[in-house]
Design a protein around this motif. Structure first.
Motif, PDB file in Angstrom:
ATOM      1  N   TRP A  21       0.827  -1.212   0.000  1.00 44.79           N
ATOM      2  CA  TRP A  21       0.000   0.000   0.000  1.00 44.79           C
ATOM      3  C   TRP A  21       0.857   1.256   0.000  1.00 44.79           C
ATOM      4  O   TRP A  21       1.973   1.268   0.530  1.00 44.79           O
ATOM      5  CB  TRP A  21      -0.900   0.032   1.243  1.00 44.79           C
ATOM      6  N   ALA A  47      -6.798   7.467  -9.023  1.00 47.90           N
ATOM      7  CA  ALA A  47      -6.777   6.111  -9.579  1.00 47.90           C
ATOM      8  C   ALA A  47      -6.123   6.091 -10.949  1.00 47.90           C
ATOM      9  O   ALA A  47      -5.309   5.209 -11.249  1.00 47.90           O
ATOM     10  CB  ALA A  47      -8.197   5.559  -9.650  1.00 47.90           C
ATOM     11  N   THR A  48      -6.444   7.068 -11.772  1.00 46.95           N
ATOM     12  CA  THR A  48      -5.851   7.151 -13.105  1.00 46.95           C
ATOM     13  C   THR A  48      -4.346   7.380 -13.015  1.00 46.95           C
ATOM     14  O   THR A  48      -3.566   6.736 -13.718  1.00 46.95           O
ATOM     15  CB  THR A  48      -6.512   8.276 -13.916  1.00 46.95           C
ATOM     16  N   PHE A  50      -2.272   6.552 -10.702  1.00 42.99           N
ATOM     17  CA  PHE A  50      -1.565   5.389 -10.174  1.00 42.99           C
ATOM     18  C   PHE A  50      -1.894   4.106 -10.926  1.00 42.99           C
ATOM     19  O   PHE A  50      -1.366   3.045 -10.599  1.00 42.99           O
ATOM     20  CB  PHE A  50      -1.891   5.208  -8.687  1.00 42.99           C
ATOM     21  N   ASP A  51      -2.791   4.195 -11.878  1.00 42.83           N
ATOM     22  CA  ASP A  51      -3.209   3.039 -12.675  1.00 42.83           C
ATOM     23  C   ASP A  51      -3.753   1.920 -11.791  1.00 42.83           C
ATOM     24  O   ASP A  51      -3.343   0.761 -11.895  1.00 42.83           O
ATOM     25  CB  ASP A  51      -2.060   2.531 -13.551  1.00 42.83           C
ATOM     26  N   VAL A  52      -4.671   2.307 -10.894  1.00 43.24           N
ATOM     27  CA  VAL A  52      -5.383   1.340 -10.049  1.00 43.24           C
ATOM     28  C   VAL A  52      -6.874   1.607 -10.182  1.00 43.24           C
ATOM     29  O   VAL A  52      -7.292   2.658 -10.666  1.00 43.24           O
ATOM     30  CB  VAL A  52      -4.949   1.427  -8.566  1.00 43.24           C
ATOM     31  N   GLU A  53      -7.695   0.684  -9.736  1.00 48.38           N
ATOM     32  CA  GLU A  53      -9.138   0.871  -9.780  1.00 48.38           C
ATOM     33  C   GLU A  53      -9.574   1.799  -8.655  1.00 48.38           C
ATOM     34  O   GLU A  53      -9.110   1.664  -7.512  1.00 48.38           O
ATOM     35  CB  GLU A  53      -9.824  -0.477  -9.654  1.00 48.38           C
ATOM     36  N   ARG A  74      -0.194  -0.357  -3.922  1.00 52.16           N
ATOM     37  CA  ARG A  74       0.976   0.011  -4.737  1.00 52.16           C
ATOM     38  C   ARG A  74       0.826  -0.582  -6.127  1.00 52.16           C
ATOM     39  O   ARG A  74       0.346  -1.710  -6.269  1.00 52.16           O
ATOM     40  CB  ARG A  74       2.257  -0.543  -4.118  1.00 52.16           C
ATOM     41  N   PRO A  75       1.236   0.146  -7.159  1.00 58.28           N
ATOM     42  CA  PRO A  75       1.198  -0.425  -8.513  1.00 58.28           C
ATOM     43  C   PRO A  75       2.037  -1.687  -8.645  1.00 58.28           C
ATOM     44  O   PRO A  75       1.704  -2.579  -9.414  1.00 58.28           O
ATOM     45  CB  PRO A  75       1.737   0.700  -9.388  1.00 58.28           C
ATOM     46  N   THR A  76       3.138  -1.776  -7.896  1.00 61.45           N
ATOM     47  CA  THR A  76       3.940  -2.996  -7.802  1.00 61.45           C
ATOM     48  C   THR A  76       4.297  -3.207  -6.339  1.00 61.45           C
ATOM     49  O   THR A  76       4.401  -2.251  -5.569  1.00 61.45           O
ATOM     50  CB  THR A  76       5.247  -2.905  -8.623  1.00 61.45           C
ATOM     51  N   ASP A  83       9.869  -2.798  -9.313  1.00 59.91           N
ATOM     52  CA  ASP A  83       9.551  -1.651  -8.449  1.00 59.91           C
ATOM     53  C   ASP A  83      10.592  -0.569  -8.667  1.00 59.91           C
ATOM     54  O   ASP A  83      11.771  -0.772  -8.433  1.00 59.91           O
ATOM     55  CB  ASP A  83       9.539  -2.080  -6.982  1.00 59.91           C
ATOM     56  N   TRP A  91       6.058   9.329  -6.099  1.00 63.27           N
ATOM     57  CA  TRP A  91       4.688   9.552  -6.563  1.00 63.27           C
ATOM     58  C   TRP A  91       4.172  10.934  -6.185  1.00 63.27           C
ATOM     59  O   TRP A  91       3.238  11.447  -6.805  1.00 63.27           O
ATOM     60  CB  TRP A  91       3.767   8.477  -6.001  1.00 63.27           C
TER      61      TRP A  91
END
Length: 100
Positions: A21, A47-48, A50-53, A74-76, A83, A91
């Motif tokens: 996270w 969300a956009t 970080f490319d997460v839902e 976390r994205p990775t 990473d 970020w």
């Protein structure tokens, strides 16, 4: 007229909240800046970035402190081969560029 988030607030900070996270803290400084950020920064925009839902993001609007906080996956995974930011700090620059 929109401006970059970083020009409205005192500080944008991102950091790990464990290996899975990230936490984004936006210190607004004034009630006026806080109100503008709360109105103008939608969870979907984070969300956009970080490319997460969007449904995986937890948002906390803390009026008493003039702080908006997001917790998100976390994205990775921290320390994974791909990473690029072990501490999650880079970020903050990306979040600071979001138009409000």
């Amino acid at each position: 007229m929109s401006v970059e988030l970083r020009t409205l607030v005192t500080k944008v900070r991102c950091k790990n909240a464990g290996p899975f996270w990230l936490t984004v803290d936006i210190f607004c400084g004034t009630p006026q800046a806080y109100a503008r950020v709360v109105r103008g920064l939608h969870t979907a925009r984070i969300a956009t970035a970080f490319d997460v839902e969007a449904c995986t993001i937890k948002r906390f609007d803390i009026a008493e402190l003039n702080v908006v906080k997001f917790s998100l996956p976390r994205p990775t995974v921290q320390g994974a081969k791909n990473d690029r930011d072990m501490h999650g700090a880079s970020w903050a620059a990306l979040v600071g560029e979001i138009p409000i």
